[in-house]
Structure formats: structure tokens, C-alpha cells
Design an enzyme around this catalytic site. Structure first.
Site, PDB file in Angstrom:
ATOM      1  N   ASP B 130       0.940  -1.269   0.004  1.00  0.00           N
ATOM      2  CA  ASP B 130      -0.061   0.177  -0.027  1.00  0.00           C
ATOM      3  C   ASP B 130       0.767   1.262   0.054  1.00  0.00           C
ATOM      4  OD1 ASP B 130      -2.344   1.227  -0.016  1.00  0.00           O
ATOM      5  OD2 ASP B 130      -2.657   1.268   2.347  1.00  0.00           O
ATOM      6  N   PHE B 132       1.510   5.731  -0.663  1.00  0.00           N
ATOM      7  CA  PHE B 132       1.073   6.722   0.285  1.00  0.00           C
ATOM      8  C   PHE B 132       1.207   8.014  -0.793  1.00  0.00           C
ATOM      9  CE2 PHE B 132       2.990   9.515   3.787  1.00  0.00           C
ATOM     10  CZ  PHE B 132       1.927   9.685   4.623  1.00  0.00           C
ATOM     11  N   HIS B 137      -2.994  14.089   1.261  1.00  0.00           N
ATOM     12  CA  HIS B 137      -3.311  13.112   2.312  1.00  0.00           C
ATOM     13  C   HIS B 137      -1.769  13.001   3.258  1.00  0.00           C
ATOM     14  CE1 HIS B 137      -4.067   9.364   4.915  1.00  0.00           C
ATOM     15  NE2 HIS B 137      -3.091   8.893   4.210  1.00  0.00           N
ATOM     16  N   ARG B 146       2.112  15.408  13.506  1.00  0.00           N
ATOM     17  CA  ARG B 146       3.467  15.925  13.868  1.00  0.00           C
ATOM     18  C   ARG B 146       3.122  17.415  13.986  1.00  0.00           C
ATOM     19  NH1 ARG B 146       4.776  11.917  10.289  1.00  0.00           N
ATOM     20  NH2 ARG B 146       4.896  13.399   8.580  1.00  0.00           N
ATOM     21  N   GLU B 202     -10.618   3.930   4.311  1.00  0.00           N
ATOM     22  CA  GLU B 202      -9.665   4.829   3.372  1.00  0.00           C
ATOM     23  C   GLU B 202      -9.955   4.605   1.945  1.00  0.00           C
ATOM     24  OE1 GLU B 202      -5.396   5.668   5.843  1.00  0.00           O
ATOM     25  OE2 GLU B 202      -5.498   3.814   4.600  1.00  0.00           O
ATOM     26  N   GLU B 204      -9.175   4.568  -1.541  1.00  0.00           N
ATOM     27  CA  GLU B 204      -8.134   4.184  -2.300  1.00  0.00           C
ATOM     28  C   GLU B 204      -8.462   3.555  -3.385  1.00  0.00           C
ATOM     29  OE1 GLU B 204      -4.663   2.578  -0.607  1.00  0.00           O
ATOM     30  OE2 GLU B 204      -5.361   3.193   1.670  1.00  0.00           O
ATOM     31  N   ASP B 236      -9.189   0.550   2.577  1.00  0.00           N
ATOM     32  CA  ASP B 236      -8.108   0.079   3.454  1.00  0.00           C
ATOM     33  C   ASP B 236      -8.648   0.577   4.750  1.00  0.00           C
ATOM     34  OD1 ASP B 236      -5.847  -0.527   5.023  1.00  0.00           O
ATOM     35  OD2 ASP B 236      -4.626   1.143   4.141  1.00  0.00           O
ATOM     36  N   ARG B 240      -7.318   3.924  13.741  1.00  0.00           N
ATOM     37  CA  ARG B 240      -6.406   4.867  14.036  1.00  0.00           C
ATOM     38  C   ARG B 240      -5.714   4.864  15.533  1.00  0.00           C
ATOM     39  NH1 ARG B 240      -5.349   6.024   8.952  1.00  0.00           N
ATOM     40  NH2 ARG B 240      -7.240   6.820   7.708  1.00  0.00           N
ATOM     41  N   GLN B 243      -3.218   1.925  15.238  1.00  0.00           N
ATOM     42  CA  GLN B 243      -2.039   2.295  14.482  1.00  0.00           C
ATOM     43  C   GLN B 243      -1.160   3.439  15.202  1.00  0.00           C
ATOM     44  OE1 GLN B 243      -3.562   4.191  10.642  1.00  0.00           O
ATOM     45  NE2 GLN B 243      -1.474   4.597   9.887  1.00  0.00           N
ATOM     46  N   TYR B 247       2.835   2.003  15.409  1.00  0.00           N
ATOM     47  CA  TYR B 247       3.455   2.294  14.211  1.00  0.00           C
ATOM     48  C   TYR B 247       4.877   2.805  14.269  1.00  0.00           C
ATOM     49  CZ  TYR B 247       3.619   7.193  13.594  1.00  0.00           C
ATOM     50  OH  TYR B 247       3.934   8.680  13.500  1.00  0.00           O
ATOM     51  N   LYS B 256      -4.266  -2.200  10.584  1.00  0.00           N
ATOM     52  CA  LYS B 256      -4.494  -2.052   9.127  1.00  0.00           C
ATOM     53  C   LYS B 256      -5.086  -3.585   8.786  1.00  0.00           C
ATOM     54  CE  LYS B 256      -3.101   1.903   7.464  1.00  0.00           C
ATOM     55  NZ  LYS B 256      -3.952   2.898   6.674  1.00  0.00           N
ATOM     56  N   THR B 260      -9.483  -5.544   4.397  1.00  0.00           N
ATOM     57  CA  THR B 260      -9.217  -4.516   3.315  1.00  0.00           C
ATOM     58  C   THR B 260     -10.057  -5.094   2.392  1.00  0.00           C
ATOM     59  OG1 THR B 260      -6.883  -4.429   3.995  1.00  0.00           O
ATOM     60  CG2 THR B 260      -7.657  -3.516   1.682  1.00  0.00           C
ATOM     61  N   THR B 353      -4.467   6.453   0.317  1.00  0.00           N
ATOM     62  CA  THR B 353      -5.585   7.329   0.421  1.00  0.00           C
ATOM     63  C   THR B 353      -5.765   8.509  -0.523  1.00  0.00           C
ATOM     64  OG1 THR B 353      -5.648   6.909   2.901  1.00  0.00           O
ATOM     65  CG2 THR B 353      -7.024   8.666   2.125  1.00  0.00           C
ATOM     66  N   GLU B 367      -8.874  12.901   8.154  1.00  0.00           N
ATOM     67  CA  GLU B 367      -8.813  14.224   7.680  1.00  0.00           C
ATOM     68  C   GLU B 367     -10.162  14.836   7.648  1.00  0.00           C
ATOM     69  OE1 GLU B 367      -6.183  13.830   3.839  1.00  0.00           O
ATOM     70  OE2 GLU B 367      -6.681  11.641   4.272  1.00  0.00           O
TER      71      GLU B 367
HETATM   72 CA   LIG Z   1      -3.845   3.068   3.173  1.00  0.00          CA
HETATM   73 MG   LIG Z   2      -6.641  -2.626   5.510  1.00  0.00          MG
END
Ligand SMILES: [Ca+2]
Ligand SMILES: [Mg+2]
Ligand SMILES: [Ca+2]
Ligand SMILES: [Mg+2]
Ligand code: NI
Lengths: 419, 419
Positions: B130, B132, B137, B146, B202, B204, B236, B240, B243, B247, B256, B260, B353, B367
Site C-alpha cells: 500500500d 502513500f 493526504h 506532527r 480509507e 483508495e 483500507d 487510528r 495504528q 507504528y 490495518k 481490506t 488514501t 482528515e
Molecule cells: Ca492506506
Molecule cells: Mg486494511
């Protein structure tokens, strides 16, 4: 007197009758792949044993699990089938059992000299996950990349961290590896691009999943061992420069996916049981879903040798042991499924690099050379990271009373990047 | 006058003769899975077409690629086979061709009403990665996690970042999803454990790999399109909170891997070609291995609806478009292989995403609600994250002259965690 086979087994052999690890092999270059177990310097062809009707137990006797080109069907059958097969094979190969011992033509067909066979991946691997379960490794990596203040992240002691790995590039011991190309951190304005300059091995073992679980149905940690068939040695080749540049925020990708090497023989948990030992005490205590009634590791001595091109011998660069793992194999498996993730027979769960507490027991060159700053010596030369032509061999065994239960070798040689 | 089929196709249908997307279906609950293409409200059974000898071209005519329970064999055959099959099928289904149109018994066997079939995953997925690749996004996630100083990492503009995903838990549209349990960041001294409180979708799309490449042999970016059969819509699902806690440093894992969802129909690149558009200009310019002679996206309108339990209608929460991707599908594939990583037919490459520049075009609730702080309204209620009983449906289509080339729906409903 220990159990003995009529097949001669040297006391240093990794494959006495106490072991009987499973693999998949071709007796000749164009022959079909089939399952076998290792005994001394021979491979016992399980397709021959099954076709001859010598599996006479109630489960395996009715199955065609060894008339397959891989072990997935047998893996999915679970511990009762594994116990039955082990018992049948230990009897068949024992010095006191005439069935195979005294039947020259069957023996000729069933026992193939190991040096004549080609080993294959023993199973189709649907998914491969790699954990990060050695505290010493986590601490060393943290020290090297983030400094000594907080070498280990706040999450590490609460969960066995892992990432999804690449299944397609898993290869069997003996397969050459091409040095990967890729991007690495910029020195000026643009990233470096070219052959990796920080190619490394990672000394790991991996669990092979037996029966899986349904999507949405976690496996209880106290039942997790029933989902693990056995272990192999694994070299999770790593390109440290590619990894360093790509891994924030989604983790390692191309720094790992160019190849992962497995040893060919799966040593079963049943064969490893005499070598079980207590796992380290965990503090803070794990959450209930990770709290095991019995928390065990296995005492498996591991060593890594590097043989540079043109050299005659492999030089040992590190000696470690599976017992150093902080998170157990069963905690790893239970954690993997707690969100409902489904495992399938043949899935591979890597332990992560197995580093011990002492510098001589670190599990990769990144740690052994402290990111290339303190090269290791190799028989008249030195290494910060791997060079083209280097052959890396990982071996492992447990020491029994008068015999070894071993894994054979997990080896691979580095070829230069293509131009 | 545009090409027309003798099968009636409503102008709003996603499946005119210009599309002909491939899927795998069962005509009845106990029937074997087989390949088909969608046409209007029907599925054309390709096993029937192949058995009847109606594939008469030099490649597909000699193959049994549609007498398989999945599309992997056909995927591996490559673009010449795909072009030949498309041309055969467009002719066979056209309003001017009598072969099928005028043969009632063959038509009866070959054309199955879509509302009577059960759709399956169209291929065996060896590995799922997957990416990015949406700048919007990446920027939004960076801002949320951050802060606004350096929302996008230094590596992002140099390489299409990705992670290995979990293949086993990929499911077909319509499959219910159990809310995952897991650890989340501590509020006191111990991590939260329980059902995820930040369950998200997500938006996608994903590319399905055709012919693969050998381990150690990268795919040239200008030849990468020949390795892509087509696209599906992908959700996906993401937890959150799980994750966020797990992560660092190895990327998303259990946040994740609980599921899916894919839309069932693979729309081929050949069908999408009329909707190709220029990809965004890339600054800094990509490294040579990512520099394409022609850099293209596809103009595919995407929207996501949420239908809460007990509600009659799905409320659209976002509208986006594949054309917003910064890194193209072909750059993703070339990057994936630059280290020598081998792709195999049926592998899945998610785009990441797909967020557009405006807040109404963001591709996930993280988001859209700015991490739950600004809930979205849904027909009299609101959502920060997904609740039990919510059904999420993603749809997508391209707008042709008097017809649509669409993907159908990618949907799934959230069931509560098991106790
Ligand atoms: Ca994803
Ligand atoms: Mg997934
Ligand atoms: Ca590793
Ligand atoms: Mg690897
Ligand atoms: Ni995989």
C-alpha cells in the site's frame, strides 16, 4: 539408551531420529517436489512412505498430505496429525523396526542421499510478518539511530512490534542474492541512488503456522502453540541505507523486500520440546491477552559465519541464542491475531533479529560494527557491511544428551548489482 | 455513433460495452467460481464463452485461462492476451454481431443476471503493498500527527513511500467487518485495550499486477504499464488508535490487517485509456529511474457514502478523484521493483488514501473530521469515526460521451467487536 535409527547418524549430525525435521525436495533436477524428513545424511521421501501405506494411523493414514508438492495441507491438519506422523516415522526409522530396515528395494526408493537432492521452499507462504522481539536488538538499534536517551520506544514493552514483510522474495538456503539498488539519505540536495552500501544480514528464526484462524476470531495466547508447526532459521537481509531513508512513517519496505533466506528443514515444536526453557520475566507485566500460563523459549544456539570471496573458510562473527527473546513465539502469534487478522497454514512469523546481551552475540552487522564504525575482523580482512562475494551462513542447534537437534544451514551469497 | 451492445445498458450503468471489467463469480451458492465480465445488468460467463470456442484469437483461443477459479493465469499472459480478449468480447457483445445475440440457448447459459451471482475475489493475491501517493493526504496526516511545521517528511517528494500490507484479510465488497480490538496509546500508565475507538475507512484504488518480474530484475518505469492489468476500488479500513500506538518504528500493522475491502470488478487500463490525464508536475524532478516519458493519471471520480444502522440512505461524506495522485501507478510499480523485489500476477498495489486539495475531497475520516475534532454530519446524526452498524460504500466512475466506465461499489458494514 537413547532412541536410535538403523540409518547411521554421526553424533555431530543435526538430524538424528530425535529430530526428523520436515522439508520439500526434488530427488533430481526434473523430478517433482515432494515432502521429506531428514535422517542423518539421508532424506526419507514421505511420498514413497505414504504411497507404500506405511502411515497407518487414523489421521495421516487416510490423507494424501505427503503426495503434495508442499507441506501446506499437512500444516493445516494440526498437532494430532503431526504427533501421529512423528510417531509413525520414529518407529519406521528405529533400529528395532524391520519394515524399512530389512526391505532393500523400499529403502532404496525411500532414502535418498541428502547430497543428491535439491531443497525447495517447504510451503507456500501466504503472508510473512517479521517481529522485533529481542530487547537487546531493539535497544542497540535505538541507540544507533536515536541516541542513548530513549533507545527503546514507549510501546515496545507493551506489545510485540512487527511489520508485514514481502512473501514473494523469500528464497531457500543456497540461493544467491543480488545486491539491491535504491535510494539512500542525501549527502547534498539529492538522495544517493545506486547499489546499497550498507548491506546486512539479520540472524532470525521464524515460526511456521499450522492451522490458521478465521478472520475476526483471535487466537488465545494459551492455545497459540497449537498453531505453530515448527521453526526455521531465517536471514532477513537488510539494506540499512535504503531502510534509513524510506522507513518514516510507514516502516521498512525496499530495504527488506529484495530477499529473505530460509533454512530448508522445519524443526517441529515436538522435537524442540526437550529444549524448552523459561522466557525472561516481563516487566511491566503483559496485558491479559498476552499473559501466558506457561511462558517459554527454546535453548537454540545460533551462529553466523561470513566467507569472503576466495576464502576457504567461513569466519564466525556472532553467537546468539533464541532464548534471548523477550516476547515469546506464542505471544507474537496471539498479538498478531488480536485484531481479528487471520493466519493461514504456511504463514511465516519471523522473530526479529536475535541479539544477546554481549557484543559478541549481536545479531547483525549494524549492531556488531555499530553502524560500520567498528569493523569486524574476518580471517585477515575486515567488514563494516557485506561486500560482493560474501557468503553468509547461519546455523543453529540444540544440544541433547549424546545428540544434536539441528536446523542445518541458512546460507546465501551476495552477487554484485546489475549495471 | 458509439459502440453498442445487444444487451440493454442504461446510460447510467457502470458497465457498458466500452468497459467490460473482469471479475470472478459463482452463478449459484454451490457453483464453482469462474471468470466473467460485466455488461449492463448481466455477467457474461467467460468459462461458457471459452468452452464454446468463441475466443478465436491466436493467444486466448489456445488457452484455458477462463476455465480457472481465478484470473491469475490470464493476468500473467500480458497485454497482447488482454487486447485480444477485449477485442473478441467487444465484438461478441456488439449489437451487430449475431453469434451470441441470436443464439438463445447459448445466451441463456452465458449471460447471468448480476443480481443472481455471488462475487468472489478475482485473483489469488500473493502480496499486497500500500502506497502513500497523495500529497494532500500526506500533508494532512503530517499536520494532524506532527504539527504544521514539517507536515511532509524529507523523503516523501523523492520516493513513493509504501508499506507491505496483509494479503490474508483482503475481502470482497459486501463482506461485513468486525471492529478490531487492540492496544491504543495509554492515558495513564497502561495502554488502552479494547475495541478500537477510532475506526476509519480509507478511500483508495489499487492496481492489479499482470506479468511479474524475476527476483533481482527491476521493471523499467517506461515499461511498467505493461505489468498493470487494471484497477479496483479499495477500502483500507484503519484503526487510528491502534495504528498510532504501534507504528513507530516499523510502520502500521494491526491497525490495518483486520480487513481490506476490494470492489469486485477489475476495470482494465485499456478501458481507462480514454480517461487518461496528465499527472501533476513533480518538483523536485524524480530520480532517473522514476522519470517517465509520459506521466499519466486517470480522471476517475470517486465518492464515499456512510449509511448508519437503521437509515435508509447512504450520505456522501467526500468526493475525490484518482487524478490527484502525485506519484503515478507506473512510478509506484517501478519503485517497488528497483531493489529487485519480484512482483507476481495478482499482486495488489494500493495507491494510498486519495485526498484532493479541498476539505470536501479528503479521503478518510481522520482528515475529514481532523482526528475526530470536527465531526461530519450524516442525515441527522454525526460521525467522528465509524460506529457499529455503519455501512461504508465507495464508488467510482469515468464520464465518457454518453456512457460511464465505472467500478461498481466497494462496500462493507461494521459489526461490533466480539465480547
Ligand atoms: Ca492506506
Ligand atoms: Mg486494511
Ligand atoms: Ca528483521
Ligand atoms: Mg528480507
Ligand atoms: Ni503477503
Amino acid at each position: 539408551m537413547a532412541l536410535q535409527s538403523f540409518v547411521e547418524v554421526h553424533p555431530d549430525s543435526h538430524f538424528p531420529i530425535q529430530n526428523l525435521p520436515y522439508g520439500v525436495f526434488r530427488p533430481g533436477p526434473s523430478a517433482e517436489a515432494r515432502p521429506g524428513v531428514a535422517i542423518g545424511d539421508y532424506v526419507l521421501d514421505l511420498s514413497v512412505v505414504q504411497s507404500a501405506g506405511l502411515f497407518d494411523g487414523p489421521i495421516v493414514g487416510k490423507s494424501d498430505c505427503f503426495l503434495q508438492p508442499n507441506l501446506n495441507k499437512f500444516l493445516g491438519m494440526g498437532r494430532p496429525a503431526w504427533k501421529e506422523a512423528r510417531s509413525t516415522l520414529q518407529k519406521l526409522l528405529s533400529s528395532t523396526e524391520p519394515t524399512l530396515r530389512d526391505n532393500a528395494s523400499l529403502r532404496e526408493k525411500a532414502l535418498v542421499p541428502m547430497n543428491k537432492v535439491e531443497m525447495c521452499l517447504p510451503m507456500v507462504i501466504g503472508d510473512y510478518s517479521d517481529f522485533f522481539s529481542s530487547m537487546h536488538h531493539a535497544k542497540n538499534c535505538g541507540n544507533i539511530f536515536r541516541g542513548p536517551e530513549t533507545p527503546i520506544g514507549a510501546n515496545w514493552f507493551h506489545l510485540p512490534i512487527a511489520y508485514h514483510g514481502r512473501a514473494s522474495s523469500i528464497v531457500i538456503s543456497g540461493t544467491d542474492l543480488i545486491r539491491p539498488k535504491g535510494q539512500a539519505p542525501p549527502t547534498g540536495s539529492s538522495p544517493y541512488f545506486g547499489p546499497s552500501r550498507k548491506l546486512d544480514f539479520e540472524l532470525e528464526m521464524a515460526a511456521i503456522v499450522g492451522p490458521g484462524n478465521e478472520l475476526g476470531k483471535p487466537v488465545d495466547v494459551n492455545e497459540a502453540a497449537d498453531h505453530i508447526f515448527g521453526l526455521v532459521i531465517m536471514n532477513d537481509w537488510s539494506a540499512r541505507d535504503i531502510q534509513a531513508w524510506e522507513y518514516v512513517p510507514l516502516g521498512p519496505f525496499l530495504g527488506k523486500s529484495f530477499g529473505t533466506t530460509l533454512s530448508p528443514w522445519i524443526v517441529t515444536l515436538d522435537a524442540l520440546e526437550p529444549f524448552a526453557c523459561d522466557a525472561p520475566k516481563q516487566d511491566p507485566p503483559p496485558l491479559p491477552y498476552l499473559a501466558e500460563k506457561i511462558s517459554k523459549n527454546y535453548d537454540i544456539s545460533l551462529e553466523v559465519g561470513i566467507k569472503p570471496a576466495g576464502h576457504k573458510n567461513s569466519c564466525i562473527v556472532t553467537r546468539s541464542n533464541l532464548k534471548h527473546l523477550y516476547w515469546t513465539l506464542t505471544q507474537q502469534l496471539a498479538h498478531h491475531t488480536i485484531n481479528g487478522c487471520n493466519l493461514r497454514p504456511g504463514d511465516l512469523l519471523g522473530t526479529g533479529t536475535i541479539s544477546g546481551p554481549e557484543p559478541e552475540s549481536f545479531g547483525c552487522l549494524l549492531e556488531l560494527t555499530w553502524n560500520g564504525q567498528k569493523p569486524v575482523s574476518l580471517d585477515g580482512t575486515t567488514r563494516g557491511f557485506l561486500e560482493d562475494g560474501d557468503e553468509v551462513t547461519i546455523t543453529g542447534h540444540c544440544k541433547g544428551n549424546g545428540y544434536k537437534v539441528g536446523f542445518g544451514a541458512c546460507s546465501g551469497k551476495i552477487l554484485p548489482s546489475s549495471p
